[in-house]
Every structure is written in structure tokens, then in C-alpha cells.
Design a protein around this motif. Structure first.
Motif, PDB file in Angstrom:
ATOM      1  N   ARG A   1      -9.652  -5.711  -6.860  1.00 26.21           N
ATOM      2  CA  ARG A   1      -8.513  -6.188  -8.185  1.00 26.21           C
ATOM      3  C   ARG A   1      -8.037  -7.409  -7.838  1.00 26.21           C
ATOM      4  O   ARG A   1      -6.351  -6.846  -7.622  1.00 26.21           O
ATOM      5  N   ILE A   2      -8.371  -8.790  -7.321  1.00 30.93           N
ATOM      6  CA  ILE A   2      -7.745  -9.113  -5.911  1.00 30.93           C
ATOM      7  C   ILE A   2      -7.196 -10.227  -6.384  1.00 30.93           C
ATOM      8  O   ILE A   2      -6.414 -11.072  -6.367  1.00 30.93           O
TER       9      ILE A   2
ATOM     10  N   ASP B   1       2.333   6.935  -1.013  1.00 26.99           N
ATOM     11  CA  ASP B   1       2.448   6.027  -0.145  1.00 26.99           C
ATOM     12  C   ASP B   1       1.641   5.236   0.897  1.00 26.99           C
ATOM     13  O   ASP B   1       0.998   3.765   0.643  1.00 26.99           O
TER      14      ASP B   1
ATOM     15  N   PHE C   1      -0.888   5.110   1.241  1.00 28.77           N
ATOM     16  CA  PHE C   1      -2.504   4.578   0.401  1.00 28.77           C
ATOM     17  C   PHE C   1      -2.476   2.443   0.883  1.00 28.77           C
ATOM     18  O   PHE C   1      -3.247   2.352   0.414  1.00 28.77           O
ATOM     19  N   GLU C   2      -1.327   3.006   0.489  1.00 33.17           N
ATOM     20  CA  GLU C   2      -1.238   1.067   0.013  1.00 33.17           C
ATOM     21  C   GLU C   2       0.114   0.172   1.181  1.00 33.17           C
ATOM     22  O   GLU C   2       0.463  -0.683   0.695  1.00 33.17           O
ATOM     23  N   GLY C   3       0.194   1.527   1.788  1.00 30.89           N
ATOM     24  CA  GLY C   3       1.007   0.737   2.515  1.00 30.89           C
ATOM     25  C   GLY C   3       2.867   0.371   2.215  1.00 30.89           C
ATOM     26  O   GLY C   3       3.173  -0.613   3.225  1.00 30.89           O
TER      27      GLY C   3
ATOM     28  N   TYR D   1      -2.730   2.173  10.690  1.00 30.77           N
ATOM     29  CA  TYR D   1      -4.308   2.966   9.590  1.00 30.77           C
ATOM     30  C   TYR D   1      -3.859   0.910   9.540  1.00 30.77           C
ATOM     31  O   TYR D   1      -3.111  -0.131   9.530  1.00 30.77           O
ATOM     32  N   THR D   2      -4.982  -0.167   8.627  1.00 30.94           N
ATOM     33  CA  THR D   2      -4.700  -1.077   8.244  1.00 30.94           C
ATOM     34  C   THR D   2      -4.570  -1.621   7.174  1.00 30.94           C
ATOM     35  O   THR D   2      -5.224  -0.876   6.247  1.00 30.94           O
ATOM     36  N   TYR D   3      -4.218  -2.361   6.613  1.00 28.05           N
ATOM     37  CA  TYR D   3      -3.858  -3.111   4.847  1.00 28.05           C
ATOM     38  C   TYR D   3      -4.378  -4.041   4.732  1.00 28.05           C
ATOM     39  O   TYR D   3      -4.097  -4.993   5.558  1.00 28.05           O
ATOM     40  N   ARG D   4      -4.634  -4.597   3.453  1.00 30.83           N
ATOM     41  CA  ARG D   4      -5.022  -5.774   3.085  1.00 30.83           C
ATOM     42  C   ARG D   4      -3.668  -5.816   1.952  1.00 30.83           C
ATOM     43  O   ARG D   4      -3.594  -4.550   1.022  1.00 30.83           O
ATOM     44  N   ARG D   5      -3.511  -7.233   1.775  1.00 27.80           N
ATOM     45  CA  ARG D   5      -2.432  -7.348   0.152  1.00 27.80           C
ATOM     46  C   ARG D   5      -2.481  -8.638  -0.629  1.00 27.80           C
ATOM     47  O   ARG D   5      -3.250  -9.381  -0.364  1.00 27.80           O
ATOM     48  N   SER D   6      -3.087  -7.665  -2.213  1.00 25.81           N
ATOM     49  CA  SER D   6      -3.116  -8.837  -3.318  1.00 25.81           C
ATOM     50  C   SER D   6      -1.841  -9.398  -3.687  1.00 25.81           C
ATOM     51  O   SER D   6      -1.231  -8.496  -4.517  1.00 25.81           O
ATOM     52  N   VAL D   7      -1.643 -10.488  -3.615  1.00 28.30           N
ATOM     53  CA  VAL D   7      -0.671 -10.930  -4.602  1.00 28.30           C
ATOM     54  C   VAL D   7      -0.314 -11.844  -5.105  1.00 28.30           C
ATOM     55  O   VAL D   7       1.126 -11.610  -5.788  1.00 28.30           O
ATOM     56  N   GLY D   8      -1.257 -11.945  -6.055  1.00 27.66           N
ATOM     57  CA  GLY D   8      -1.625 -12.464  -7.533  1.00 27.66           C
ATOM     58  C   GLY D   8      -1.515 -13.013  -7.401  1.00 27.66           C
ATOM     59  O   GLY D   8      -0.773 -14.803  -7.141  1.00 27.66           O
TER      60      GLY D   8
ATOM     61  N   PHE E   1       1.848  -5.045  -9.059  1.00 25.89           N
ATOM     62  CA  PHE E   1       2.934  -5.679 -10.018  1.00 25.89           C
ATOM     63  C   PHE E   1       2.002  -5.816 -11.013  1.00 25.89           C
ATOM     64  O   PHE E   1       1.637  -5.108 -12.236  1.00 25.89           O
TER      65      PHE E   1
ATOM     66  N   TYR F   1       7.899 -11.304 -12.859  1.00 21.91           N
ATOM     67  CA  TYR F   1       7.813 -11.070 -14.406  1.00 21.91           C
ATOM     68  C   TYR F   1       9.493 -10.820 -13.858  1.00 21.91           C
ATOM     69  O   TYR F   1      10.561 -11.097 -13.001  1.00 21.91           O
TER      70      TYR F   1
ATOM     71  N   LYS G   1      -3.885   1.674  -6.105  1.00 27.07           N
ATOM     72  CA  LYS G   1      -4.911   0.429  -5.530  1.00 27.07           C
ATOM     73  C   LYS G   1      -5.199   0.018  -4.179  1.00 27.07           C
ATOM     74  O   LYS G   1      -5.356   0.101  -3.224  1.00 27.07           O
TER      75      LYS G   1
ATOM     76  N   VAL H   1      -5.219  -9.328  -9.280  1.00 22.12           N
ATOM     77  CA  VAL H   1      -3.459  -9.448  -9.724  1.00 22.12           C
ATOM     78  C   VAL H   1      -3.065  -8.558  -8.136  1.00 22.12           C
ATOM     79  O   VAL H   1      -3.283  -7.847  -7.806  1.00 22.12           O
ATOM     80  N   SER H   2      -1.649  -8.441  -8.423  1.00 19.24           N
ATOM     81  CA  SER H   2      -0.475  -8.062  -7.531  1.00 19.24           C
ATOM     82  C   SER H   2      -0.831  -6.539  -7.713  1.00 19.24           C
ATOM     83  O   SER H   2      -1.051  -5.988  -8.977  1.00 19.24           O
TER      84      SER H   2
ATOM     85  N   SER I   1      -8.600  -1.013  -3.005  1.00 18.41           N
ATOM     86  CA  SER I   1      -8.510  -2.446  -2.127  1.00 18.41           C
ATOM     87  C   SER I   1      -7.484  -2.432  -0.888  1.00 18.41           C
ATOM     88  O   SER I   1      -7.870  -3.506   0.237  1.00 18.41           O
ATOM     89  N   GLU I   2      -6.068  -2.340  -1.055  1.00 19.94           N
ATOM     90  CA  GLU I   2      -5.348  -2.582  -0.027  1.00 19.94           C
ATOM     91  C   GLU I   2      -5.398  -1.459   1.333  1.00 19.94           C
ATOM     92  O   GLU I   2      -4.874  -1.654   1.812  1.00 19.94           O
ATOM     93  N   SER I   3      -5.725  -0.330   0.802  1.00 17.84           N
ATOM     94  CA  SER I   3      -6.640   0.367   2.452  1.00 17.84           C
ATOM     95  C   SER I   3      -7.969   1.257   1.865  1.00 17.84           C
ATOM     96  O   SER I   3      -9.081   0.252   1.335  1.00 17.84           O
ATOM     97  N   ASN I   4      -7.622   1.944   2.885  1.00 18.88           N
ATOM     98  CA  ASN I   4      -9.496   3.224   2.584  1.00 18.88           C
ATOM     99  C   ASN I   4      -9.081   4.819   2.613  1.00 18.88           C
ATOM    100  O   ASN I   4      -8.636   5.165   3.676  1.00 18.88           O
ATOM    101  N   ALA I   5      -8.760   5.155   0.934  1.00 19.09           N
ATOM    102  CA  ALA I   5      -7.975   6.705   1.295  1.00 19.09           C
ATOM    103  C   ALA I   5      -8.984   7.700   1.561  1.00 19.09           C
ATOM    104  O   ALA I   5      -8.515   8.194   1.842  1.00 19.09           O
TER     105      ALA I   5
END
Lengths: 152, 385
Positions: free
Chosen positions: B19-20, B56, B58-60, A18-25, B25, A57, B115, B22-23, B117-121
Motif C-alpha cells: 500500500r505505497i 517495531d 517490522f517497519e523500523g 535490516y533494510t527498510y523502505r518508507r511510504s510517505v503518503g 498514518f 492530520y 505495513k 498511504v503512509s 512492505s516497509e520491510s520483510n517480516a
């Protein structure tokens, strides 16, 4: 009840990929962007101390943090563990140290590899500098590893 | 006797497909800050955190509540993670309310999010398992046959689902946080949209959203000092049943009926259709509105579609449903149930903005999850019960 021997138990290889992307903020985003430019930044807390990597934070108060400050790139080894036999997944092919490194100007430590050649060259409090990867991409591996400051 | 509990703060993010900015968090933080501001509290006023989200996978990120606690001011405080599939947003709010009702805490911050967009639920749970026929049809593929079954048993007109979608999409235009907005949406646009999983059309389907929802649950003494009107929790209920067993009615699950019955009994409601002023129910595919109206006891079996068809569930009907635009308009999965609960709360607080039902005194929040197998519900009111 049958007393016949049970048949073979079926089993199958099952790979779930499964692939993911990460938005780090914005805060970690800045940290990674600066790494691409071969600079390291942290973030200042209300009490004046600096966290590296920067946190969005405050870990104690929960307050939002936004004052990005430059740190390092040199620092001191605060703690370390020697890896005698690196595996294929380790960052270096020869024996190295995993170390917590307190960069100059920082009040927290960053985990990274130190390429000191031999365990006897490692010591708590030793000064290190980053060895940058040739082509940086905006990620923690832009720092290949740290090395003793005096090394050539 | 349980202590009284009230919602004194509600917050949510702007929901969007990516919502890229924001993280994870930052996403939960955005909703939590709004809930705290609404409740006029600060991080240090909060006694405990209850965090919920869908799998979990869903975002990995395994157990994201561990790293989210600091973004939510949770250092040094009790923190609890809830997971009940798609119903989790509701279940999370119920756990938070229980901590107040039990007298354990005075002010609990509860937050849920996804979130996507971090995967494809949509496809995450549709994997090929050894020795089983792989359907690999996504969530819509699972629910489409249940809808077809409902259409057959009820004899509902074919366009019932289109009417639900039209209503919810128009309601969403009144909700500044809604993800999907189709100005001037028409019946024909929905009817002509591509058939994704027969009988579910593209515009009868929920989006994949990034978003979060948060609420402050407070004790009676705290709620009575709140400047803004609280929503009093009159009753909560949860039920579950296995995905499949012989004789299971997947269209009208027993667990949902039992949950609603228990909920109304606790809230002192004998005729939900008359005594409840509005309802936010979990409708990810349009046809689930009439299906859940029956399951929730608002309509007799096979008759739920009439309420939709006759406009009863419209904003100006006598039982408005999904005033916010519902799951069809915003679907950050883990938060979707809490958004239903939060909308119910804001309606009885009189703080629902453009989609406020005038004089709403008692509202239902509903969520379901899994293969229509987890249910969580609450009734909130403008006065303590």
C-alpha cells in the motif's frame, strides 16, 4: 562448590542489519517532491495557520488536511544551538548551528542546520535562506543547510 | 461485576502487498474512519485509544504509536500500545474491551496494523545469533515441523491442508477487503503450487500484507443508542506460555486449551461445537485449521481434520470457519488477530456481507502469536449476555 577460578566468559560481536523502505503518503510525498524542485511547501489548518513540514492530520483536532501552500524559502531563526565540534555524522564539517527556522508564511518551525561561520553571527530573529544541494533527490537534505540572508 | 461492552463500529483497509499509496498514518486512518462511520461517531466522541502491532522491527519505527496518535485523533486523550506478537490484534481488542468493562471509558477506539512492505517480516526474526545453530528458515520453517508432527499423530489425509486452503481462498472471493484473490481457484492449483517448507505449499501459506483494522468498543448505554446492531462481548481470555520447555506440546499447546476453557466458562458455553455458530481462527498455514479446531475444543484430539474433510468448516457447514478468507487471504500481522475478532463481531451483527452466516448469534474470534505461545480469544453475541 568448586573454588576453581571461572573460565573465560564467551562473548561475540553480533551485528543485526535490516533494510527498510518508507511510504510517505500523499502529503509528505508532495513536500519531498517539491524539495526536488527547490520549493518548500506547508499545509494550511482550519484556523488558517500553516504547518511546515506539512502534517497529514491536524495535530489538535485530528481532521485531515489537504490545502498545500508555498512557504519561504527564506525565514527567521526562532531558536538555535551552536555545535562547536561537528562529528562525521553532522551535515557540515565546520562549526554550525542547529536551528528551528520559521519560514516566511509558516506558523511552525523546521529543524535544520545554519552555516553562519561563527557563533557570534547567530541570533534569534536573524533571517536565513536555504542553500540547495546541486543535485536534488526529493529529501530534506536537498537543503544542504540555511545561511544568513545577507551572505554572499 | 464488569460493565457490559459491545462493538459498535468495525473498519478495515483494503489489504494489499504494497500500500505505497498511504503512509503508516494513512493506513491506520483508513481503518479508523470506517470504524467511526460504522459507529456513527466522530473523533471527538472517542475517550481513549488502544493501538496494537507486531514488533517495531517490522517497519523500523520505534514506538510508532507515539506518532500515530495524531492520525487517530488521539491528542489530549489516553493512549495505550499493546504487543503480544501475532496475537496482538486480539490482545489489543481485549485491552480496549477491558477499559469499557472496567467502567473507565465509554467509547474506546482500538486500531491495529502492519505495513509489511516497509520491510520483510517473514525473515525479520530469523537472524543468526552467536553460539546458536542458525536455522534461518523464516516463520514457515518454524511451523512446518509442527504441522508434520500433527500429520503423524493424527493420521490426517495428506490433502487436508489443500482442502483448507481451497475453502479459505474461495471464501476470500466474497470479501472485498481480502488481499489474495484467485478466481476459479482449484484443488489442483494448490496441490501443484511449489513446496515452500515441506509440507507447506505456496498456496497453503498466508501472504505478506499491508493493512489495518479498527473497532469502536462501547459501553452498554452507548451501544443501546447505536443505530446499527452492536456485537456484545460475552467473554474474553488470554494465555501465554514459553516458546520451549521440556514436555511442551507445541502442536496442541496447553496455553491455548486453557484459554479456550476459560473463555467458554466465562461465556456460559458448555458445548462449543453446538453453541458457537461460526469461528474466525488464526490460520496462517492451512494445516493450522484442524490443529486449532482440536486446541479450541471443537474436536477431540487427532480428530480436527475430519471437520475440515467433511465440510463442517465450509460456509454451508454447521461450524463455518474463516468466512472472511482468513489469515491465508490477508495477513497484515499486527492487524490479523483483530480482523478475526472484527469478523466475529460483524457476523453476529449480521453485517458480514456476502460471507454472512445466516442467523449467526454467537461467534468466536481467535488469534495466536509467537511460537504458538500467545493466545487471545473472544466470544461475541447478537444479544447481551
Amino acid at each position: 562448590m568448586s573454588d576453581a577460578a571461572p573460565g573465560p566468559a564467551f562473548s561475540a560481536h553480533h551485528v543485526v542489519e535490516y533494510t527498510y523502505r518508507r511510504s510517505v503518503g500523499p502529503v509528505l510525498g508532495r513536500f519531498f517532491t517539491e524539495l526536488r524542485e527547490r520549493r518548500i511547501v506547508g499545509i494550511r489548518r482550519a484556523d488558517g495557520t500553516v504547518l511546515v513540514p506539512p502534517a497529514e492530520y491536524d495535530p489538535d483536532s485530528g481532521e485531515a488536511l489537504d490545502e498545500i501552500v508555498s512557504v519561504g524559502p527564506t525565514g527567521v531563526v526562532a531558536s538555535w544551538a551552536w555545535v562547536r565540534q561537528p562529528s562525521a555524522k553532522h551535515p557540515l564539517e565546520r562549526p554550525f548551528a542547529w536551528a528551528l527556522i520559521r519560514l516566511d508564511g509558516a506558523d511552525s518551525s523546521l529543524l535544520h542546520a545554519v552555516d553562519a561561520g561563527h557563533e557570534s553571527a547567530m541570533s534569534t530573529g536573524m533571517r536565513v535562506r536555504p542553500r540547495w544541494r546541486e543535485a536534488t533527490r526529493g529529501e530534506i537534505h536537498d537543503i544542504e543547510c540555511f545561511e544568513p540572508e545577507g551572505a554572499s | 461485576m464488569a460493565q457490559r461492552c459491545a462493538v459498535t463500529g468495525v473498519g478495515q483497509t483494503r489489504h494489499d502487498n504494497k500500500r505505497i499509496d498511504v503512509s503508516q498514518f494513512g493506513l491506520v486512518r483508513e481503518a479508523a474512519i470506517r470504524a467511526l462511520e460504522d459507529a456513527e461517531l466522530t473523533w471527538s466522541d472517542i475517550d481513549a485509544l488502544v493501538i496494537g502491532k507486531a514488533p517495531d522491527l517490522f517497519e523500523g519505527v520505534m514506538m510508532p504509536e507515539l506518532f500515530l496518535a495524531e492520525a487517530l485523533g488521539g491528542t489530549g486523550k489516553p493512549m495505550l500500545r499493546v504487543h503480544t506478537a501475532g496475537s496482538v490484534g486480539g490482545a489489543t481488542a481485549i485491552v480496549a474491551a477491558s477499559l469499557v468493562e472496567a467502567g473507565v471509558h465509554e467509547r474506546v477506539l482500538t486500531v491495529s496494523y502492519e505495513k509489511q512492505s516497509e520491510s520483510n517480516a517473514m525473515w525479520a526474526l530469523s537472524i543468526r545469533v552467536p553460539f546458536q545453530q542458525a536455522v534461518v528458515a523464516g516463520a514457515g520453517g518454524f511451523f512446518a515441523p509442527l504441522i508434520r508432527s500433527y500429520m503423524r499423530r493424527s493420521g490426517a489425509p495428506e490433502d487436508t491442508g489443500i482442502r483448507v486452503a481451497l475453502k479459505d481462498r474461495r471464501n476470500a472471493l466474497k470479501n472485498p477487503y481480502a488481499h489474495l484473490r484467485f478466481p476459479d481457484i482449484t484443488f489442483e492449483q494448490i496441490a501443484d503450487s511449489p513446496m515452500l517448507w515441506d509440507p507447506i505449499r505456496y498456496l497453503e501459506t498466508c501472504p505478506s500484507s499491508d493493512g489495518a483494522c479498527a473497532m469502536v468498543l462501547a459501553s452498554e448505554s452507548v451501544a443501546k443508542r447505536a443505530r446499527r446492531t452492536p456485537a456484545w462481548v460475552h467473554a474474553t481470555a488470554m494465555r501465554s506460555e514459553p516458546t520451549q520447555f521440556a514436555g511442551r506440546d507445541q502442536v496442541n499447546p496447553q496455553a491455548g486449551k486453557d484459554c479456550a476453557k476459560d473463555l467458554y466458562a466465562k461465556a456460559g458455553i458448555s458445548d462449543p461445537r453446538r453453541e458457537i455458530d461460526c469461528a474466525e481462527i488464526y490460520v496462517p498455514f492451512s494445516w493450522f485449521e484442524p490443529m486449532w479446531l482440536e486446541n479450541l475444543g471443537f474436536a477431540d484430539d487427532r480428530e480436527g481434520w475430519r471437520m475440515t474433510y467433511e465440510g463442517v468448516t465450509a460456509l454451508d457447514g454447521d461450524l463455518p470457519v474463516n468466512m472472511s478468507g482468513g489469515v491465508l487471504s490477508s495477513n497484515p500481522i499486527g492487524a490479523s488477530g483483530m480482523l478475526r475478532f472484527a469478523e466475529a463481531a460483524n457476523q453476529v451483527r449480521g453485517l458480514a456481507g456476502e460471507h454472512q452466516i445466516q442467523g449467526a448469534q454467537r461467534a468466536l474470534g481467535h488469534a495466536y502469536g509467537g511460537g504458538s505461545q500467545y493466545f487471545s480469544m473472544w466470544i461475541v453475541g447478537s444479544e447481551p449476555r
